[in-house]
Design a protein around this motif. Structure first.
Motif, PDB file in Angstrom:
ATOM      1  N   GLU A 247       0.752  -1.317   0.114  1.00 59.40           N
ATOM      2  CA  GLU A 247      -0.125  -0.017   0.008  1.00 59.40           C
ATOM      3  C   GLU A 247       0.817   1.419   0.164  1.00 59.40           C
ATOM      4  O   GLU A 247       0.515   2.182  -0.593  1.00 59.40           O
ATOM      5  CB  GLU A 247      -1.017   0.002   1.146  1.00 59.40           C
TER       6      GLU A 247
ATOM      7  N   HIS B  60      10.890  12.184  -0.762  1.00 66.05           N
ATOM      8  CA  HIS B  60       9.694  11.896  -1.656  1.00 66.05           C
ATOM      9  C   HIS B  60       9.645  12.769  -2.696  1.00 66.05           C
ATOM     10  O   HIS B  60       9.429  13.884  -2.626  1.00 66.05           O
ATOM     11  CB  HIS B  60       8.453  11.743  -0.395  1.00 66.05           C
TER      12      HIS B  60
ATOM     13  N   ALA C 195       1.771   7.492   9.128  1.00 68.19           N
ATOM     14  CA  ALA C 195       0.749   6.739   8.243  1.00 68.19           C
ATOM     15  C   ALA C 195      -0.167   6.130   8.927  1.00 68.19           C
ATOM     16  O   ALA C 195      -0.149   5.626  10.196  1.00 68.19           O
ATOM     17  CB  ALA C 195       1.733   5.725   7.510  1.00 68.19           C
TER      18      ALA C 195
ATOM     19  N   GLN D 197       2.179   1.881  -3.349  1.00 66.62           N
ATOM     20  CA  GLN D 197       1.264   2.337  -4.246  1.00 66.62           C
ATOM     21  C   GLN D 197       1.092   3.904  -4.108  1.00 66.62           C
ATOM     22  O   GLN D 197       1.054   4.518  -5.184  1.00 66.62           O
ATOM     23  CB  GLN D 197       0.127   1.558  -4.191  1.00 66.62           C
ATOM     24  N   GLN D 198       1.516   4.335  -3.008  1.00 67.21           N
ATOM     25  CA  GLN D 198       1.389   5.849  -2.742  1.00 67.21           C
ATOM     26  C   GLN D 198       2.860   6.309  -3.102  1.00 67.21           C
ATOM     27  O   GLN D 198       3.184   7.410  -2.278  1.00 67.21           O
ATOM     28  CB  GLN D 198       0.837   6.096  -1.423  1.00 67.21           C
ATOM     29  N   HIS D 199       3.722   5.834  -3.746  1.00 69.34           N
ATOM     30  CA  HIS D 199       4.930   6.454  -4.209  1.00 69.34           C
ATOM     31  C   HIS D 199       6.034   6.464  -2.887  1.00 69.34           C
ATOM     32  O   HIS D 199       6.592   7.350  -2.749  1.00 69.34           O
ATOM     33  CB  HIS D 199       4.811   7.737  -4.801  1.00 69.34           C
ATOM     34  N   THR D 200       5.977   5.647  -1.751  1.00 69.04           N
ATOM     35  CA  THR D 200       6.776   5.702  -0.753  1.00 69.04           C
ATOM     36  C   THR D 200       8.170   4.877  -1.171  1.00 69.04           C
ATOM     37  O   THR D 200       7.785   3.647  -1.345  1.00 69.04           O
ATOM     38  CB  THR D 200       6.258   5.335   0.403  1.00 69.04           C
TER      39      THR D 200
ATOM     40  N   CYS E 242      -8.215   2.272   3.994  1.00 66.21           N
ATOM     41  CA  CYS E 242      -7.330   2.986   3.220  1.00 66.21           C
ATOM     42  C   CYS E 242      -6.069   3.453   3.994  1.00 66.21           C
ATOM     43  O   CYS E 242      -6.318   3.544   5.353  1.00 66.21           O
ATOM     44  CB  CYS E 242      -8.027   4.471   2.487  1.00 66.21           C
TER      45      CYS E 242
ATOM     46  N   SER F 132      -3.698   6.645   4.972  1.00 63.83           N
ATOM     47  CA  SER F 132      -3.184   8.097   4.667  1.00 63.83           C
ATOM     48  C   SER F 132      -1.964   8.273   4.981  1.00 63.83           C
ATOM     49  O   SER F 132      -1.544   7.847   6.145  1.00 63.83           O
ATOM     50  CB  SER F 132      -4.364   8.794   5.685  1.00 63.83           C
TER      51      SER F 132
END
Ligand code: ZN
Length: 224
Positions: free
Chosen positions: A133, A223, A148, A136-139, A155, A157
């Motif tokens: 996950e 990031h 997080a 997928q959020q570019h971490t 979900c 955040s």
């Protein structure tokens, strides 16, 4: 094994037609009831809402093909479920305690670039799922993540550090997430279990946070 019994048994042509009609009616009913419930899609579902959907589903399923179940009975069941659902959401709006009981609370998974240790130990979630996950959020690594939060609808955040505040942290992509085999004194290593990041005396050192002893080389790129 009797294949005829498994696939056809006593199904008459009449009843096949009846199934078509039953399915069509129930399908339309489910759509209408989901619209009435006010939900939009699967991503927003909490456990509580998922339960409602499952109840609706099982109420809708039987009359599609069980001869003795008339559609009016399923219709009444669905009405009751939606009324209960509406009443409960209203109660949840009015009362925070009921809301917590039914929806759960958001859960901190990462704080200041490290996994929250109490939850890691309780195995409330799997590393793999959570890392996926995050990716997928570019971490790229945990040092980019200030917080997080696992929301009640499943979900994640993420609040990222600014480039200046980014720390050294545990890499999350498979090509970098592996046990380090060569030891260097002046580089950072991250605990592969909890994300603890530090200099090491030796590679088999035990992590002071989680008692595991597997270290990967840390990353510190900001990031994007
Ligand atoms: Zn650790």
């Amino acid at each position: 094994m009797d294949l005829f019994k498994i696939f056809i048994y006593d199904t008459s042509f009449d009843f096949m037609l009846e199934i078509l009609i039953r399915c069509t009616v129930m399908f339309i009913l489910v759509l209408i009831f989901l619209r009435i419930s006010g939900k939009r899609g699967i991503r927003q579902l909490s456990i509580f809402e998922l339960a409602i959907i499952l109840c609706l589903g099982s109420a809708a399923g039987d009359p599609m093909f069980v001869k003795d179940v008339p559609i009016i009975q399923a219709f009444l069941v669905m009405c009751s479920i939606i009324i209960l659902y509406r009443m409960t959401t209203w109660l949840m709006m009015k009362n925070k305690i009921i809301e917590k009981l039914l929806e759960g609370e958001p859960l901190y998974i990462v704080e200041n670039g490290m996994l929250v240790i109490s939850d890691v130990k309780k195995e409330k979630y799997s590393h793999d799922e959570f890392f996926a996950e995050m990716r997928q959020q570019h971490t790229e690594h945990l040092g980019q993540v200030k917080y997080a939060l696992l929301e009640t609808d499943g979900c994640l955040s993420i609040l990222f550090y600014t480039p200046e505040d980014t720390r050294w942290g545990l890499p999350l992509f498979p090509k970098s997430y592996f046990v380090a085999t060569d030891y260097e004194k002046e580089i950072f290593y991250s605990c592969m279990y909890c994300g603890m990041t530090q200099y090491l005396q030796q590679l088999d050192q035990v992590c002071s946070r989680c008692d595991h002893a597997q270290w990967a080389k840390s990353f510190n790129c900001p990031h994007a």
